[in-house]
Design an enzyme around this catalytic site. Structure first.
Site, short mmCIF file in Angstrom:
data_model
loop_
_atom_site.label_atom_id
_atom_site.label_comp_id
_atom_site.label_asym_id
_atom_site.label_seq_id
_atom_site.Cartn_x
_atom_site.Cartn_y
_atom_site.Cartn_z
CB THR A 109 -5.91 -9.16 -29.00
OG1 THR A 109 -7.58 -10.30 -28.66
CG2 THR A 109 -5.25 -10.14 -30.28
CE1 TYR A 149 2.97 -7.37 -24.37
CE2 TYR A 149 4.29 -6.13 -26.73
CZ TYR A 149 3.11 -7.40 -25.77
OH TYR A 149 1.72 -7.63 -26.60
CG PHE A 440 6.59 -16.22 -30.89
CD1 PHE A 440 6.09 -16.04 -29.13
CD2 PHE A 440 8.14 -16.13 -31.21
CE1 PHE A 440 6.84 -15.77 -28.03
CE2 PHE A 440 8.80 -15.18 -29.93
CZ PHE A 440 8.37 -15.56 -29.24
C1 LIG Z 1 -2.21 -3.47 -27.47
C2 LIG Z 1 -3.39 -3.90 -26.43
C3 LIG Z 1 -3.06 -5.46 -26.46
C4 LIG Z 1 -3.42 -2.67 -25.30
O1 LIG Z 1 -4.47 -3.64 -24.61
P1 LIG Z 1 -5.16 -2.87 -23.52
O2 LIG Z 1 -6.06 -3.28 -22.95
O3 LIG Z 1 -5.60 -1.50 -24.19
O4 LIG Z 1 -4.10 -1.55 -23.12
P2 LIG Z 1 -3.73 -1.38 -21.49
O5 LIG Z 1 -4.78 -0.85 -21.08
O6 LIG Z 1 -3.76 -2.34 -20.45
O7 LIG Z 1 -2.72 -0.52 -21.69
C5 LIG Z 1 -1.67 -1.25 -20.39
C6 LIG Z 1 -0.79 0.07 -20.42
O8 LIG Z 1 -0.06 -0.15 -21.71
C7 LIG Z 1 -0.55 1.13 -22.81
N1 LIG Z 1 -0.55 1.11 -24.35
C8 LIG Z 1 -1.51 -0.12 -24.71
N2 LIG Z 1 -1.51 -0.09 -25.44
C9 LIG Z 1 -0.40 0.61 -26.30
C10 LIG Z 1 0.13 1.20 -27.49
N3 LIG Z 1 -0.83 0.50 -28.73
N4 LIG Z 1 1.02 1.73 -27.62
C11 LIG Z 1 1.53 2.46 -26.83
N5 LIG Z 1 1.24 2.14 -24.96
C12 LIG Z 1 -0.16 1.53 -24.76
C13 LIG Z 1 -1.40 1.82 -22.16
O9 LIG Z 1 -1.29 3.50 -22.40
C14 LIG Z 1 -1.31 1.46 -20.36
O10 LIG Z 1 -0.10 2.59 -19.96
P3 LIG Z 1 0.67 2.70 -18.48
O11 LIG Z 1 -0.42 1.62 -17.61
O12 LIG Z 1 1.58 2.72 -18.45
O13 LIG Z 1 -0.70 3.89 -18.02
C15 LIG Z 1 -4.21 -3.77 -27.69
O14 LIG Z 1 -4.53 -2.12 -27.76
C16 LIG Z 1 -4.83 -4.87 -28.06
O15 LIG Z 1 -5.76 -5.02 -28.69
N6 LIG Z 1 -4.19 -4.07 -30.12
C17 LIG Z 1 -4.31 -5.21 -31.08
C18 LIG Z 1 -3.29 -5.82 -31.30
C19 LIG Z 1 -2.26 -5.77 -31.22
O16 LIG Z 1 -1.56 -4.88 -31.39
N7 LIG Z 1 -1.79 -6.54 -29.66
C20 LIG Z 1 -0.47 -6.75 -29.47
C21 LIG Z 1 0.23 -7.96 -29.64
S1 LIG Z 1 2.31 -7.68 -29.83
#
Ligand SMILES: CC(C)(COP(=O)(O)OP(=O)(O)OC[C@H]1O[C@@H](n2cnc3c(N)ncnc32)[C@H](O)[C@@H]1OP(=O)(O)O)[C@@H](O)C(=O)NCCC(=O)NCCS
Length: 440
Positions: A109, A149, A440
Protein backbone atom coordinates in the site's frame (compact mmCIF):
# COMPACT_ATOMS: atom_id res chain seq x y z
CA UNK A 1 20.69 -15.19 4.15
CA UNK A 2 17.18 -15.58 5.55
CA UNK A 3 14.17 -13.56 4.34
CA UNK A 4 13.56 -12.04 7.77
CA UNK A 5 17.06 -10.77 8.44
CA UNK A 6 18.11 -9.65 4.95
CA UNK A 7 19.14 -5.99 5.07
CA UNK A 8 17.07 -3.25 3.45
CA UNK A 9 17.87 -2.79 -0.25
CA UNK A 10 20.37 0.06 -0.57
CA UNK A 11 19.42 1.12 -4.13
CA UNK A 12 15.74 1.69 -3.30
CA UNK A 13 16.63 3.24 0.07
CA UNK A 14 18.92 5.76 -1.66
CA UNK A 15 16.33 6.65 -4.32
CA UNK A 16 13.62 7.22 -1.74
CA UNK A 17 15.99 9.14 0.53
CA UNK A 18 16.57 11.60 -2.32
CA UNK A 19 12.79 12.27 -2.20
CA UNK A 20 12.75 12.90 1.56
CA UNK A 21 11.49 9.39 2.29
CA UNK A 22 12.98 6.67 4.52
CA UNK A 23 12.74 2.98 3.57
CA UNK A 24 13.18 0.76 6.61
CA UNK A 25 12.29 -2.53 8.28
CA UNK A 26 9.83 -2.47 11.16
CA UNK A 27 10.94 -4.10 14.40
CA UNK A 28 7.83 -6.22 14.86
CA UNK A 29 8.66 -6.74 18.55
CA UNK A 30 8.15 -2.99 19.02
CA UNK A 31 4.39 -2.90 19.69
CA UNK A 32 3.95 0.81 18.91
CA UNK A 33 5.91 0.68 15.66
CA UNK A 34 4.27 -2.53 14.38
CA UNK A 35 0.78 -1.27 15.37
CA UNK A 36 1.37 1.95 13.41
CA UNK A 37 2.38 -0.15 10.37
CA UNK A 38 -0.73 -2.38 10.72
CA UNK A 39 -2.95 0.72 10.93
CA UNK A 40 -1.33 2.15 7.78
CA UNK A 41 -1.88 -1.14 5.92
CA UNK A 42 -5.56 -1.30 6.96
CA UNK A 43 -6.09 2.27 5.80
CA UNK A 44 -4.36 1.49 2.48
CA UNK A 45 -6.89 -1.27 1.73
CA UNK A 46 -9.88 0.76 2.99
CA UNK A 47 -10.32 -1.70 5.87
CA UNK A 48 -11.79 -0.78 9.24
CA UNK A 49 -9.52 0.75 11.84
CA UNK A 50 -8.08 -2.39 13.50
CA UNK A 51 -9.52 -3.17 16.94
CA UNK A 52 -7.26 -3.79 19.93
CA UNK A 53 -8.02 -7.52 19.54
CA UNK A 54 -7.10 -7.41 15.86
CA UNK A 55 -3.86 -5.58 16.62
CA UNK A 56 -2.99 -8.10 19.34
CA UNK A 57 -3.68 -10.93 16.89
CA UNK A 58 -1.46 -9.49 14.18
CA UNK A 59 1.29 -8.57 16.64
CA UNK A 60 1.47 -12.22 17.60
CA UNK A 61 0.89 -14.02 14.31
CA UNK A 62 2.30 -11.75 11.60
CA UNK A 63 5.40 -10.66 13.50
CA UNK A 64 7.61 -13.25 11.83
CA UNK A 65 7.04 -11.71 8.38
CA UNK A 66 9.51 -9.27 6.91
CA UNK A 67 7.71 -6.00 7.52
CA UNK A 68 8.84 -2.95 5.59
CA UNK A 69 7.62 0.64 5.54
CA UNK A 70 8.35 4.00 4.00
CA UNK A 71 8.21 7.07 6.21
CA UNK A 72 8.01 10.72 5.21
CA UNK A 73 11.02 12.35 6.86
CA UNK A 74 8.97 15.49 7.47
CA UNK A 75 6.48 13.57 9.67
CA UNK A 76 6.94 13.32 13.44
CA UNK A 77 8.97 10.41 14.83
CA UNK A 78 6.63 7.46 15.45
CA UNK A 79 4.13 8.53 12.74
CA UNK A 80 2.45 5.89 10.64
CA UNK A 81 4.38 4.87 7.51
CA UNK A 82 3.21 6.27 4.17
CA UNK A 83 3.77 2.92 2.47
CA UNK A 84 3.81 -0.73 3.53
CA UNK A 85 4.90 -4.13 2.25
CA UNK A 86 5.12 -7.50 3.95
CA UNK A 87 7.02 -10.56 2.69
CA UNK A 88 7.83 -14.09 3.76
CA UNK A 89 9.07 -17.34 2.29
CA UNK A 90 6.52 -20.07 1.74
CA UNK A 91 6.14 -23.27 -0.33
CA UNK A 92 4.13 -23.11 -3.55
CA UNK A 93 2.56 -26.35 -4.80
CA UNK A 94 3.63 -27.42 -8.30
CA UNK A 95 2.33 -29.77 -11.00
CA UNK A 96 3.36 -33.30 -10.06
CA UNK A 97 2.97 -32.72 -6.31
CA UNK A 98 6.34 -31.13 -5.51
CA UNK A 99 6.76 -27.59 -4.20
CA UNK A 100 9.14 -24.66 -4.49
CA UNK A 101 9.93 -21.82 -2.08
CA UNK A 102 8.45 -18.50 -3.15
CA UNK A 103 8.81 -14.96 -1.83
CA UNK A 104 5.23 -14.05 -0.92
CA UNK A 105 4.57 -10.32 -1.26
CA UNK A 106 1.59 -8.83 0.54
CA UNK A 107 0.29 -5.60 2.05
CA UNK A 108 1.54 -3.38 -0.80
CA UNK A 109 0.00 0.00 0.00
CA UNK A 110 0.97 3.61 -0.60
CA UNK A 111 -0.95 6.33 1.23
CA UNK A 112 -3.23 8.44 -1.02
CA UNK A 113 -1.16 11.44 0.04
CA UNK A 114 1.97 9.92 -1.53
CA UNK A 115 0.74 8.05 -4.62
CA UNK A 116 2.35 8.08 -8.07
CA UNK A 117 5.76 9.23 -6.88
CA UNK A 118 7.48 5.89 -7.49
CA UNK A 119 7.18 4.53 -3.94
CA UNK A 120 5.52 1.24 -4.94
CA UNK A 121 8.08 0.76 -7.72
CA UNK A 122 10.94 1.15 -5.23
CA UNK A 123 9.25 -1.22 -2.77
CA UNK A 124 8.63 -3.88 -5.42
CA UNK A 125 12.07 -3.64 -6.98
CA UNK A 126 13.70 -3.79 -3.56
CA UNK A 127 11.72 -6.93 -2.66
CA UNK A 128 12.66 -8.62 -5.95
CA UNK A 129 16.35 -7.84 -5.50
CA UNK A 130 16.24 -9.04 -1.88
CA UNK A 131 14.41 -12.25 -2.80
CA UNK A 132 16.97 -12.90 -5.53
CA UNK A 133 19.86 -12.22 -3.15
CA UNK A 134 18.30 -14.69 -0.68
CA UNK A 135 18.21 -17.34 -3.42
CA UNK A 136 14.41 -17.56 -3.58
CA UNK A 137 13.56 -18.55 -7.18
CA UNK A 138 10.08 -17.03 -7.55
CA UNK A 139 8.12 -14.08 -6.13
CA UNK A 140 4.35 -14.43 -5.72
CA UNK A 141 1.41 -12.16 -4.98
CA UNK A 142 -2.31 -11.64 -5.42
CA UNK A 143 -3.26 -8.36 -7.08
CA UNK A 144 -5.97 -5.83 -6.33
CA UNK A 145 -5.76 -4.66 -9.97
CA UNK A 146 -4.46 -6.52 -13.02
CA UNK A 147 -2.74 -3.38 -14.29
CA UNK A 148 -0.05 -2.97 -11.64
CA UNK A 149 2.43 -5.85 -11.63
CA UNK A 150 3.17 -6.77 -15.26
CA UNK A 151 5.76 -3.99 -15.37
CA UNK A 152 7.75 -5.81 -12.68
CA UNK A 153 7.84 -9.13 -14.60
CA UNK A 154 4.79 -10.75 -12.97
CA UNK A 155 2.03 -12.55 -14.88
CA UNK A 156 -1.11 -14.46 -13.93
CA UNK A 157 -0.04 -18.05 -13.25
CA UNK A 158 -3.18 -19.54 -11.67
CA UNK A 159 -6.80 -18.54 -12.06
CA UNK A 160 -9.79 -18.83 -9.77
CA UNK A 161 -13.48 -18.62 -10.40
CA UNK A 162 -16.43 -17.22 -8.46
CA UNK A 163 -19.51 -19.34 -9.14
CA UNK A 164 -23.20 -18.74 -8.61
CA UNK A 165 -25.55 -21.73 -8.75
CA UNK A 166 -29.29 -21.27 -9.18
CA UNK A 167 -30.58 -23.95 -6.82
CA UNK A 168 -34.14 -23.71 -8.13
CA UNK A 169 -32.88 -25.07 -11.47
CA UNK A 170 -30.26 -27.53 -10.38
CA UNK A 171 -30.66 -30.73 -8.38
CA UNK A 172 -27.73 -32.74 -7.12
CA UNK A 173 -26.91 -35.45 -9.68
CA UNK A 174 -23.46 -36.41 -8.40
CA UNK A 175 -22.45 -39.42 -6.32
CA UNK A 176 -23.78 -39.83 -2.79
CA UNK A 177 -21.11 -39.03 -0.21
CA UNK A 178 -20.07 -41.83 2.11
CA UNK A 179 -19.79 -39.73 5.28
CA UNK A 180 -21.78 -36.99 6.99
CA UNK A 181 -21.89 -33.23 7.43
CA UNK A 182 -22.03 -31.83 10.99
CA UNK A 183 -22.23 -28.30 12.33
CA UNK A 184 -19.14 -27.10 14.11
CA UNK A 185 -17.53 -23.80 15.07
CA UNK A 186 -14.93 -21.75 13.29
CA UNK A 187 -12.75 -22.05 16.39
CA UNK A 188 -12.98 -25.85 16.30
CA UNK A 189 -11.98 -25.82 12.61
CA UNK A 190 -9.10 -23.51 13.42
CA UNK A 191 -7.95 -26.04 15.99
CA UNK A 192 -8.48 -29.28 14.05
CA UNK A 193 -8.75 -28.69 10.26
CA UNK A 194 -5.32 -27.36 9.33
CA UNK A 195 -4.02 -30.74 8.16
CA UNK A 196 -7.10 -31.11 5.94
CA UNK A 197 -6.45 -27.67 4.43
CA UNK A 198 -2.84 -28.69 3.84
CA UNK A 199 -3.74 -31.91 2.01
CA UNK A 200 -6.44 -30.09 0.01
CA UNK A 201 -3.98 -27.43 -1.12
CA UNK A 202 -1.49 -30.05 -2.35
CA UNK A 203 -4.10 -31.31 -4.83
CA UNK A 204 -3.61 -28.18 -6.96
CA UNK A 205 -0.56 -26.46 -8.34
CA UNK A 206 -0.62 -22.78 -7.37
CA UNK A 207 -1.51 -22.98 -3.68
CA UNK A 208 0.72 -21.56 -0.96
CA UNK A 209 0.90 -22.76 2.60
CA UNK A 210 -1.40 -20.95 5.02
CA UNK A 211 0.79 -19.48 7.76
CA UNK A 212 -0.85 -18.71 11.13
CA UNK A 213 -2.28 -15.39 9.92
CA UNK A 214 -3.66 -16.84 6.65
CA UNK A 215 -5.03 -19.90 8.41
CA UNK A 216 -6.94 -17.70 10.84
CA UNK A 217 -8.24 -15.67 7.89
CA UNK A 218 -9.48 -18.89 6.25
CA UNK A 219 -11.35 -19.84 9.43
CA UNK A 220 -12.44 -16.21 10.03
CA UNK A 221 -10.87 -16.40 13.49
CA UNK A 222 -8.41 -13.56 12.83
CA UNK A 223 -10.23 -11.02 15.01
CA UNK A 224 -11.57 -8.93 12.16
CA UNK A 225 -14.62 -6.85 13.00
CA UNK A 226 -17.31 -8.86 14.80
CA UNK A 227 -19.86 -7.52 12.30
CA UNK A 228 -18.12 -9.31 9.44
CA UNK A 229 -18.09 -12.74 11.07
CA UNK A 230 -21.20 -12.95 13.23
CA UNK A 231 -23.37 -14.36 10.41
CA UNK A 232 -20.89 -17.09 9.44
CA UNK A 233 -21.77 -20.76 9.96
CA UNK A 234 -19.32 -23.67 9.87
CA UNK A 235 -19.81 -27.30 8.92
CA UNK A 236 -17.36 -30.18 8.80
CA UNK A 237 -17.40 -33.30 6.66
CA UNK A 238 -16.39 -36.59 8.28
CA UNK A 239 -15.87 -39.65 6.09
CA UNK A 240 -17.41 -43.06 6.79
CA UNK A 241 -14.67 -43.81 9.32
CA UNK A 242 -15.37 -40.52 11.15
CA UNK A 243 -12.18 -38.77 9.96
CA UNK A 244 -12.42 -35.05 9.15
CA UNK A 245 -11.94 -34.62 5.38
CA UNK A 246 -13.30 -31.15 4.66
CA UNK A 247 -15.22 -28.14 5.85
CA UNK A 248 -17.25 -25.18 4.66
CA UNK A 249 -17.77 -21.72 6.13
CA UNK A 250 -20.76 -19.84 4.79
CA UNK A 251 -23.40 -17.28 5.55
CA UNK A 252 -27.05 -17.05 4.51
CA UNK A 253 -28.15 -13.61 3.33
CA UNK A 254 -31.31 -12.01 1.93
CA UNK A 255 -34.82 -13.21 2.68
CA UNK A 256 -36.02 -9.73 3.72
CA UNK A 257 -38.80 -9.45 1.12
CA UNK A 258 -39.49 -13.15 0.68
CA UNK A 259 -38.34 -15.61 3.30
CA UNK A 260 -38.08 -18.39 0.70
CA UNK A 261 -35.43 -16.44 -1.24
CA UNK A 262 -32.07 -16.53 0.54
CA UNK A 263 -28.55 -16.67 -0.89
CA UNK A 264 -25.77 -18.80 0.54
CA UNK A 265 -22.34 -17.19 0.31
CA UNK A 266 -19.63 -19.80 0.69
CA UNK A 267 -16.50 -18.19 2.03
CA UNK A 268 -14.48 -21.44 2.08
CA UNK A 269 -15.14 -24.93 0.85
CA UNK A 270 -12.09 -27.05 1.57
CA UNK A 271 -12.07 -30.74 0.67
CA UNK A 272 -9.19 -33.17 0.93
CA UNK A 273 -11.11 -35.81 -1.05
CA UNK A 274 -13.69 -35.86 -3.87
CA UNK A 275 -16.07 -37.58 -1.45
CA UNK A 276 -15.80 -34.64 0.97
CA UNK A 277 -16.40 -32.14 -1.85
CA UNK A 278 -19.52 -34.09 -2.86
CA UNK A 279 -20.87 -34.14 0.69
CA UNK A 280 -20.26 -30.43 1.29
CA UNK A 281 -21.60 -29.23 -2.08
CA UNK A 282 -24.73 -31.30 -1.75
CA UNK A 283 -25.36 -29.97 1.76
CA UNK A 284 -25.04 -26.37 0.57
CA UNK A 285 -27.13 -26.86 -2.58
CA UNK A 286 -29.98 -28.51 -0.70
CA UNK A 287 -30.42 -25.92 2.06
CA UNK A 288 -34.08 -24.97 2.38
CA UNK A 289 -35.32 -21.42 1.65
CA UNK A 290 -32.28 -20.80 -0.56
CA UNK A 291 -32.35 -19.98 -4.27
CA UNK A 292 -28.68 -19.31 -4.99
CA UNK A 293 -25.31 -20.53 -3.76
CA UNK A 294 -22.31 -18.30 -4.40
CA UNK A 295 -18.85 -19.74 -3.88
CA UNK A 296 -15.58 -17.88 -4.21
CA UNK A 297 -12.07 -18.86 -5.29
CA UNK A 298 -13.12 -22.14 -6.90
CA UNK A 299 -11.03 -24.02 -9.50
CA UNK A 300 -11.81 -23.01 -13.09
CA UNK A 301 -12.35 -26.72 -13.87
CA UNK A 302 -14.55 -27.31 -10.82
CA UNK A 303 -16.29 -30.67 -11.26
CA UNK A 304 -19.47 -29.44 -9.57
CA UNK A 305 -20.95 -28.31 -12.92
CA UNK A 306 -20.97 -31.99 -13.95
CA UNK A 307 -22.81 -32.98 -10.78
CA UNK A 308 -25.96 -30.96 -11.33
CA UNK A 309 -29.18 -31.84 -13.16
CA UNK A 310 -28.86 -28.58 -15.14
CA UNK A 311 -25.34 -27.35 -15.81
CA UNK A 312 -26.68 -24.00 -17.07
CA UNK A 313 -27.65 -23.31 -13.48
CA UNK A 314 -23.95 -22.51 -12.90
CA UNK A 315 -22.49 -19.14 -13.76
CA UNK A 316 -18.74 -18.78 -13.44
CA UNK A 317 -16.59 -15.70 -13.38
CA UNK A 318 -12.94 -16.69 -13.80
CA UNK A 319 -10.18 -14.20 -13.00
CA UNK A 320 -6.42 -14.04 -12.70
CA UNK A 321 -5.51 -14.72 -9.10
CA UNK A 322 -1.94 -15.92 -8.44
CA UNK A 323 0.74 -13.74 -10.02
CA UNK A 324 4.29 -15.11 -10.24
CA UNK A 325 7.61 -13.49 -11.09
CA UNK A 326 10.44 -15.87 -12.01
CA UNK A 327 13.77 -14.83 -10.49
CA UNK A 328 15.76 -18.04 -11.06
CA UNK A 329 14.44 -19.87 -14.14
CA UNK A 330 16.81 -22.83 -13.69
CA UNK A 331 15.61 -23.62 -10.16
CA UNK A 332 12.00 -22.86 -11.11
CA UNK A 333 11.92 -25.09 -14.19
CA UNK A 334 13.74 -27.95 -12.45
CA UNK A 335 11.38 -27.95 -9.44
CA UNK A 336 8.20 -29.04 -11.23
CA UNK A 337 7.53 -32.26 -13.10
CA UNK A 338 6.22 -32.36 -16.65
CA UNK A 339 3.52 -34.30 -18.46
CA UNK A 340 5.60 -35.28 -21.51
CA UNK A 341 9.28 -35.48 -22.44
CA UNK A 342 10.72 -32.53 -24.34
CA UNK A 343 13.93 -30.75 -25.23
CA UNK A 344 12.98 -27.08 -25.22
CA UNK A 345 15.20 -24.07 -25.72
CA UNK A 346 13.83 -20.93 -24.12
CA UNK A 347 15.14 -17.45 -24.95
CA UNK A 348 13.94 -15.42 -21.98
CA UNK A 349 13.95 -11.61 -22.02
CA UNK A 350 14.00 -9.96 -18.59
CA UNK A 351 14.54 -6.18 -18.39
CA UNK A 352 15.65 -6.61 -14.76
CA UNK A 353 18.18 -9.26 -15.77
CA UNK A 354 17.27 -11.94 -13.20
CA UNK A 355 15.95 -14.53 -15.66
CA UNK A 356 17.49 -13.23 -18.89
CA UNK A 357 19.15 -15.67 -21.28
CA UNK A 358 19.00 -18.83 -23.38
CA UNK A 359 18.44 -22.14 -21.60
CA UNK A 360 17.72 -25.75 -22.52
CA UNK A 361 15.04 -27.62 -20.57
CA UNK A 362 15.40 -31.40 -21.02
CA UNK A 363 12.54 -33.49 -19.67
CA UNK A 364 12.97 -37.27 -19.51
CA UNK A 365 10.33 -40.01 -19.72
CA UNK A 366 9.65 -39.77 -15.97
CA UNK A 367 8.73 -36.09 -16.29
CA UNK A 368 11.84 -34.82 -14.45
CA UNK A 369 13.45 -31.74 -15.99
CA UNK A 370 17.03 -30.48 -16.01
CA UNK A 371 18.00 -27.03 -17.22
CA UNK A 372 21.30 -26.01 -18.80
CA UNK A 373 22.19 -22.36 -19.31
CA UNK A 374 23.45 -21.75 -22.86
CA UNK A 375 25.31 -18.83 -24.40
CA UNK A 376 22.99 -16.39 -26.13
CA UNK A 377 24.31 -17.45 -29.56
CA UNK A 378 24.71 -21.17 -28.74
CA UNK A 379 23.38 -23.59 -31.35
CA UNK A 380 19.90 -24.94 -30.68
CA UNK A 381 19.94 -28.79 -30.74
CA UNK A 382 18.44 -30.10 -33.98
CA UNK A 383 15.46 -31.87 -32.40
CA UNK A 384 14.66 -29.27 -29.73
CA UNK A 385 11.59 -27.09 -29.61
CA UNK A 386 12.44 -23.39 -29.44
CA UNK A 387 10.45 -20.50 -27.97
CA UNK A 388 11.32 -16.86 -27.31
CA UNK A 389 9.39 -15.15 -24.54
CA UNK A 390 9.39 -12.48 -21.89
CA UNK A 391 9.87 -13.31 -18.21
CA UNK A 392 6.14 -12.53 -17.81
CA UNK A 393 5.18 -15.20 -20.34
CA UNK A 394 7.47 -17.67 -18.59
CA UNK A 395 5.45 -17.09 -15.40
CA UNK A 396 2.18 -17.46 -17.33
CA UNK A 397 3.31 -20.86 -18.69
CA UNK A 398 5.01 -22.11 -15.57
CA UNK A 399 2.22 -23.92 -13.72
CA UNK A 400 0.42 -25.04 -16.86
CA UNK A 401 -2.55 -22.68 -16.43
CA UNK A 402 -2.07 -21.13 -19.86
CA UNK A 403 -0.80 -23.15 -22.85
CA UNK A 404 2.15 -21.83 -24.86
CA UNK A 405 -0.01 -22.08 -28.00
CA UNK A 406 -2.44 -19.53 -26.51
CA UNK A 407 0.42 -17.11 -25.93
CA UNK A 408 1.80 -17.76 -29.43
CA UNK A 409 -1.62 -16.82 -30.83
CA UNK A 410 -1.61 -13.76 -28.56
CA UNK A 411 1.77 -12.78 -29.98
CA UNK A 412 3.54 -12.71 -26.60
CA UNK A 413 5.48 -15.95 -27.20
CA UNK A 414 7.43 -16.43 -30.42
CA UNK A 415 7.73 -19.89 -31.93
CA UNK A 416 11.26 -20.03 -33.29
CA UNK A 417 10.62 -23.54 -34.69
CA UNK A 418 7.23 -24.62 -36.02
CA UNK A 419 5.41 -27.06 -33.71
CA UNK A 420 7.31 -25.91 -30.61
CA UNK A 421 4.25 -24.52 -28.81
CA UNK A 422 2.28 -27.73 -29.22
CA UNK A 423 5.19 -29.73 -27.79
CA UNK A 424 5.51 -27.28 -24.89
CA UNK A 425 1.74 -27.53 -24.26
CA UNK A 426 2.00 -31.30 -23.82
CA UNK A 427 4.94 -30.97 -21.42
CA UNK A 428 3.67 -28.08 -19.25
CA UNK A 429 0.06 -29.28 -18.96
CA UNK A 430 -1.17 -29.77 -15.38
CA UNK A 431 -3.59 -32.62 -14.59
CA UNK A 432 -5.96 -30.23 -12.79
CA UNK A 433 -6.23 -26.51 -13.47
CA UNK A 434 -3.82 -24.65 -11.16
CA UNK A 435 -5.63 -22.82 -8.37
CA UNK A 436 -4.93 -20.45 -5.53
CA UNK A 437 -7.88 -20.63 -3.14
CA UNK A 438 -6.92 -17.85 -0.70
CA UNK A 439 -5.96 -14.19 -0.92
CA UNK A 440 -2.64 -13.12 0.56
C1 LIG B 1 -1.17 0.39 -6.21
C2 LIG B 1 -0.32 1.34 -5.36
C3 LIG B 1 0.45 0.50 -4.33
C4 LIG B 1 0.65 2.06 -6.29
O1 LIG B 1 1.51 2.87 -5.51
P1 LIG B 1 2.30 4.14 -6.13
O2 LIG B 1 3.40 4.46 -5.19
O3 LIG B 1 1.34 5.18 -6.49
O4 LIG B 1 2.91 3.50 -7.46
P2 LIG B 1 4.20 4.09 -8.24
O5 LIG B 1 4.15 5.58 -8.23
O6 LIG B 1 5.44 3.45 -7.72
O7 LIG B 1 3.91 3.54 -9.67
C5 LIG B 1 4.72 2.55 -10.29
C6 LIG B 1 4.15 2.27 -11.64
O8 LIG B 1 2.89 1.62 -11.49
C7 LIG B 1 1.85 2.37 -12.13
N1 LIG B 1 0.69 2.26 -11.28
C8 LIG B 1 0.62 2.53 -9.98
N2 LIG B 1 -0.61 2.26 -9.52
C9 LIG B 1 -1.32 1.79 -10.56
C10 LIG B 1 -2.66 1.34 -10.72
N3 LIG B 1 -3.50 1.31 -9.70
N4 LIG B 1 -3.03 0.94 -11.94
C11 LIG B 1 -2.16 0.97 -12.98
N5 LIG B 1 -0.89 1.38 -12.88
C12 LIG B 1 -0.48 1.79 -11.69
C13 LIG B 1 2.39 3.78 -12.23
O9 LIG B 1 1.78 4.47 -13.28
C14 LIG B 1 3.86 3.53 -12.46
O10 LIG B 1 4.08 3.16 -13.80
P3 LIG B 1 5.50 3.40 -14.54
O11 LIG B 1 6.56 3.43 -13.46
O12 LIG B 1 5.62 2.21 -15.42
O13 LIG B 1 5.34 4.70 -15.21
C15 LIG B 1 -1.20 2.37 -4.63
O14 LIG B 1 -1.98 3.05 -5.57
C16 LIG B 1 -2.16 1.77 -3.59
O15 LIG B 1 -1.80 1.70 -2.41
N6 LIG B 1 -3.38 1.37 -3.99
C17 LIG B 1 -4.39 0.87 -3.03
C18 LIG B 1 -3.99 -0.46 -2.42
C19 LIG B 1 -3.64 -1.47 -3.48
O16 LIG B 1 -4.40 -1.70 -4.40
N7 LIG B 1 -2.44 -2.08 -3.36
C20 LIG B 1 -1.99 -3.13 -4.24
C21 LIG B 1 -2.24 -4.40 -3.55
S1 LIG B 1 -2.01 -5.80 -4.59
Amino acid sequence: MNFSDAPIDSASAARLHAEGLRLDLVDTADTAAFSAWIRAESRGFYDDEPSEKRLAYMLEHAAYRRTTGVWDESDAVGAEPVATVSTWETPLSLPGGSSIPVWAISAVTVAPTHRRRGIARNLLESELRTAHACGVPIAALTASEATIYGRFGFAPSAFASDVTIDTRRARWAGPAASGRVRFTTREELHHSARAVFESARRRHAGEIEADDALWAETCATDERSADKVKSLRAVRYDDASGALQGFAIYRVTGGEDDFTVHTVEVQSLVAATDDAANGLWRFLLELDLVTAVKAYLRPVDDSVAWQLSDRRAVQSRPYDHLWLRVLDPVAALEARTYSAPIDLVLDVADPNGFAEGRMLLSVDESGAGTVTRLDADADVPADAAHLALSVNSLAALYLGATPASTLVRAGTVLERRPGSAERADAAFRAAEAPLLSIWF
